[in-house]
Design an enzyme around this catalytic site. Sequence first.
Site, PDB file in Angstrom:
ATOM      1  N   GLY A 177       1.939  -2.847   4.260  1.00 11.86           N
ATOM      2  CA  GLY A 177       1.642  -1.533   4.822  1.00 11.86           C
ATOM      3  C   GLY A 177       1.067  -0.573   3.817  1.00 11.86           C
ATOM      4  CB  SER A 178      -1.142  -0.049   1.948  1.00 15.89           C
ATOM      5  OG  SER A 178      -1.598  -1.301   2.435  1.00 15.89           O
TER       6      SER A 178
END
Length: 212
Positions: free
Chosen positions: A181-182
Amino acid sequence: MLTPYGRSTILKTTIFASAIAVTGLFFPPVSRAVLILSAAAILGFAFWFFRDPERTPAETGRVILAPADGRVILVEERDHPFTGSRSTLISIFMSPLNVHVNRIPQSGRIRHLQYHPGSFKMAFDHKSMEENERMDIGIESDSLKIFFSQVSGFIARRIVCPLRMDEAVEAGKRFGMIKFGSRVDIIIPQGSTPAVTIGGKTRAGETVIARW
């Protein structure tokens, strides 16, 4: 297909999941089933997360491809020292459910490469662009310059970027990943026209995000 960037994590997860499953053999039937199923779920998620499907660009030629899978959360004009004045910023948020392998948006040579340590704010917080851990990358071709950043998020705390200065790169090819996640922020120069809007979905190496 699995990404080689996830081999060490998959190996560690396999060992951990195997230990859980073996431990379950010494428990009563119900507990044993729960532990074995939990081990299978953990291992299954690891293999699924590090998937790396083949991609074919939707268009070729004077286009800029998405560097990441995800959802567009910001499109705005801004000046930038690498791309010049009146450039356009496009931000792509990657949830833990997206493919996390990143791809080169435009062919050229690596002219800027700099790692910045930082905090781990939520990736959808636009302050994360400048305050979070990130890897900045600048590509220059005969026709244009583009600049983009792999940005760690609250969950993602591991950036993989094996690129080297002056390395020749090709649009659509794999170059690294951000784990769990980013976001990826890409800045395109004046004269390029965004082909995506806020809320739109992108697929790395496939979706055209701008034309020039």
